[in-house]
Write an enzyme that holds these catalytic residues in place. Structure first.
Site, PDB file in Angstrom:
ATOM      1  N   SER A  26       0.844  -1.194   0.000  1.00 40.47           N
ATOM      2  CA  SER A  26       0.000   0.000   0.000  1.00 40.47           C
ATOM      3  C   SER A  26       0.883   1.250   0.000  1.00 40.47           C
ATOM      4  O   SER A  26       1.686   1.426  -0.906  1.00 40.47           O
ATOM      5  CB  SER A  26      -0.972  -0.036   1.180  1.00 40.47           C
ATOM      6  OG  SER A  26      -1.944   0.975   1.076  1.00 40.47           O
ATOM      7  N   GLU A  35      -8.801  -5.135  -4.896  1.00 43.17           N
ATOM      8  CA  GLU A  35      -8.233  -4.113  -4.008  1.00 43.17           C
ATOM      9  C   GLU A  35      -9.310  -3.246  -3.342  1.00 43.17           C
ATOM     10  O   GLU A  35      -9.308  -3.021  -2.144  1.00 43.17           O
ATOM     11  CB  GLU A  35      -7.289  -3.187  -4.791  1.00 43.17           C
ATOM     12  CG  GLU A  35      -6.011  -3.824  -5.290  1.00 43.17           C
ATOM     13  CD  GLU A  35      -4.922  -3.937  -4.237  1.00 43.17           C
ATOM     14  OE1 GLU A  35      -5.191  -3.627  -3.063  1.00 43.17           O
ATOM     15  OE2 GLU A  35      -3.806  -4.342  -4.596  1.00 43.17           O
TER      16      GLU A  35
END
Length: 558
Positions: free
Chosen positions: A208, A344
């Site tokens: 991330s 995601e």
């Protein structure tokens, strides 16, 4: 004889520069700051390692050091206990521990399978939107990596405004959190050999914001020579949420929210240095405070930005826009792994529960679906063509509603993650000789903890951060799994792929009994590796969805 004498003198000089480990205590190790004492820990049956936590690498960034690049720690007398983590850097939230005002947080953790070897080193950079997180073993337990024979390093770096606030001038040039990571990598270079690590074989990896941070390090001249391989998971400097184009405006808005009046940026920063971190952090906007479309039109609050030109007393961390640096080939050409999870943005399923008006806003203003980077005027023919194109492809021309909210998450997965990561893989592969490996993580099983916690089991795909429990031992979660559980096999595969890459630069070397499906680097057909219920190599990881984006960008340029 003179050569032998010179070699002896040189060897003595080198040895004298680095204090030896005291012979009476094998868990006391010398660092550039002083001696530290760690402890032995277990990583399973017949598996143990040496653990060193909370080693300071930087001075507390307080007073005039706030909103500045970090300074190396001044060191300590005697033997420092390294069996407990230090505080996390000031942040809001509860997941990574509670710390609101203690800024003495710049510490590093080292987990070594053998203190006398020269093992590959993997340096983990945590995610958390650049606003939260820590390197603590509560989330990032080292068991699976040290059992594969690598030295694992984690660290704390500044987050939120204290880590990334910028006035775009010499008063507060920004990127302090990334400069913390740079300093920690210098610490690794100078110290890791004493912990059994190879300073000439360092792999950086993160997820991330941590994945974007890895990409930023590839683009930063400050990181030259500090690492030799890189892995970005679910993050790129090209993702919409990861790069701030107007940092000064964001800083001035924060001052307004804090009721600060100021004459100039120097006055503003002087005042901000007097305010408690907790007060500053609580003034930060959350994502729900942003106008819709969230994640499309805005970066997350306080993330990396371009360093100001020719005015800062500090060396620039990021001297240009990421895409310009990439196309110019101004990045570190090292073996690189990058990729994303196939679901995601499944967390966007929950958005309309938190904000019931979200779909009404989109339906009344379809133009906001268009990425701002397209630079299309509302109401223009090009804008209408693009919005129709999006509606046709993702929503079958239906208005946004709960009936198509899964398709809404697919759109957001592509926009917020896959498109930027796809572009990153392609550009790096085209402009460097070192291999670029591209993956998609789609496995769903017992360790997809984020998906389970968000109650998203009824939707297909692996949500953001779902791969983390397949890499790290998370304290007390979950209960031990049976050896024949498919999640265990996927965890073994993930860790083996990553550690193979750290050792050799190739995630699937010949004759590996676990990573036995070859993973081919990106070439003309955009090869990628599927880590799912089935493991295979193929091309075009998102198929027609990436072709759609390429076509849409071509339409926007007409």
């Amino acid at each position: 004889m003179l050569k032998v004498l010179a070699l002896i003198v040189f060897t003595v000089a080198v040895v004298s520069c680095v204090p030896a480990r005291p012979s009476n205590d094998p868990l006391v190790v010398a660092t550039t700051g002083g001696l530290v004492r760690g402890e032995r820990a277990s990583c399973g049956l017949f598996c143990n390692y040496s653990s060193f936590k909370g080693i300071p690498y930087g001075k507390a960034p307080v007073g005039d050091l706030r909103f500045r690049a970090p300074q190396p720690h001044e060191g300590w007398e005697g033997v420092r206990d390294a069996t407990e983590h230090t505080v996390v850097c000031p942040q809001t939230g509860f997941l990574f521990g509670s710390n609101e005002d203690d800024e003495d947080c710049l510490s590093i953790n080292v987990y070594s399978p053998n203190l006398t070897r020269r093992s590959p080193v993997m340096v983990w950079i945590y995610g958390g939107g650049f606003s939260s997180g820590s390197g603590n073993s509560f989330i990032y337990g080292p068991n699976f990596f040290v059992s594969e024979g690598v030295v694992l390093v984690t660290m704390n770096y500044r987050v939120g405004p204290l880590g990334f606030l910028s006035t775009n001038d010499e008063n507060a040039p920004g990127n302090y959190g990334m400069k913390d990571v740079i300093l920690s990598l210098k610490w690794v270079r100078d110290n890791i050999a004493n912990f059994g690590g190879d300073p000439d074989n360092v792999t950086i990896f993160g997820e991330s914001a941590g994945g974007a941070a890895v990409h930023y390090l590839l683009l930063s001249p400050q990181a030259e020579g500090l690492f030799h391989k890189a892995i970005s998971q679910s993050g790129s400097a090209l993702n919409t949420w990861a790069y701030e184009i107007s940092p000064e405006a964001l800083t001035h808005q924060l001052a307004k929210d804090l009721n600060i009046t100021f004459t100039d940026n120097a006055d503003l920063i002087a005042q901000l240095r007097q305010i408690k971190p907790s007060v500053i952090n609580r003034a930060m906007p959350s994502m729900l405070d942003y106008e819709i479309p969230r994640g499309i039109a805005h970066a997350l609050p306080f993330v990396p930005s371009r360093d100001p030109k020719n005015v800062s007393p500090e060396e620039a961390f990021l001297p240009g826009h990421p895409i310009d640096l990439m196309y110019a080939g101004k990045f570190h050409h090292v073996p690189y792994v990058t990729g994303f999870n196939d679901g995601e943005s499944l967390f966007n399923i929950l958005e309309d529960f938190l904000d019931p008006d979200v779909f009404n806003v989109y339906n009344a203003n379809p133009h906001i679906m268009i990425p701002p980077s397209f630079n299309l005027s509302k109401g223009s023919q090009e804008s209408e063509s693009i919005t129709e194109y999006i509606s046709d492809f993702y929503f079958n021309r239906e208005p946004l509603s709960r009936e198509v909210r899964y398709q809404y998450t697919q759109y957001n997965t592509d926009l917020m993650f896959a498109v930027g990561i796809d572009q990153t893989a392609n550009i790096h592969a085209q402009l460097q000789d070192e291999p670029v490996y591209y993956y998609k993580f789609s496995f769903v099983g017992s360790l997809n903890l984020v998906k389970q916690l968000l109650l998203l089991q009824n939707y297909p795909g692996a949500v953001h951060a779902d791969e983390i429990p397949y890499m790290f031992q998370i304290t007390s979660i979950p209960a031990p799994l049976l050896p024949n559980n498919p999640a265990v096999r996927t965890r073994q595969l993930m860790v083996r792929l990553w550690t193979n890459f750290a050792r050799t630069g190739n995630p699937t070397p010949p004759n590996d009994p676990i990573a036995n499906v070859p993973w081919h680097p990106v070439e003309g057909d955009q090869q990628y590796y599927e880590i799912g219920a089935n493991v295979f190599s193929s091309s075009n990881p998102h198929g027609d969805r990436m072709a759609f984006w390429n076509n849409m960008q071509a339409i926007a340029r007409r």
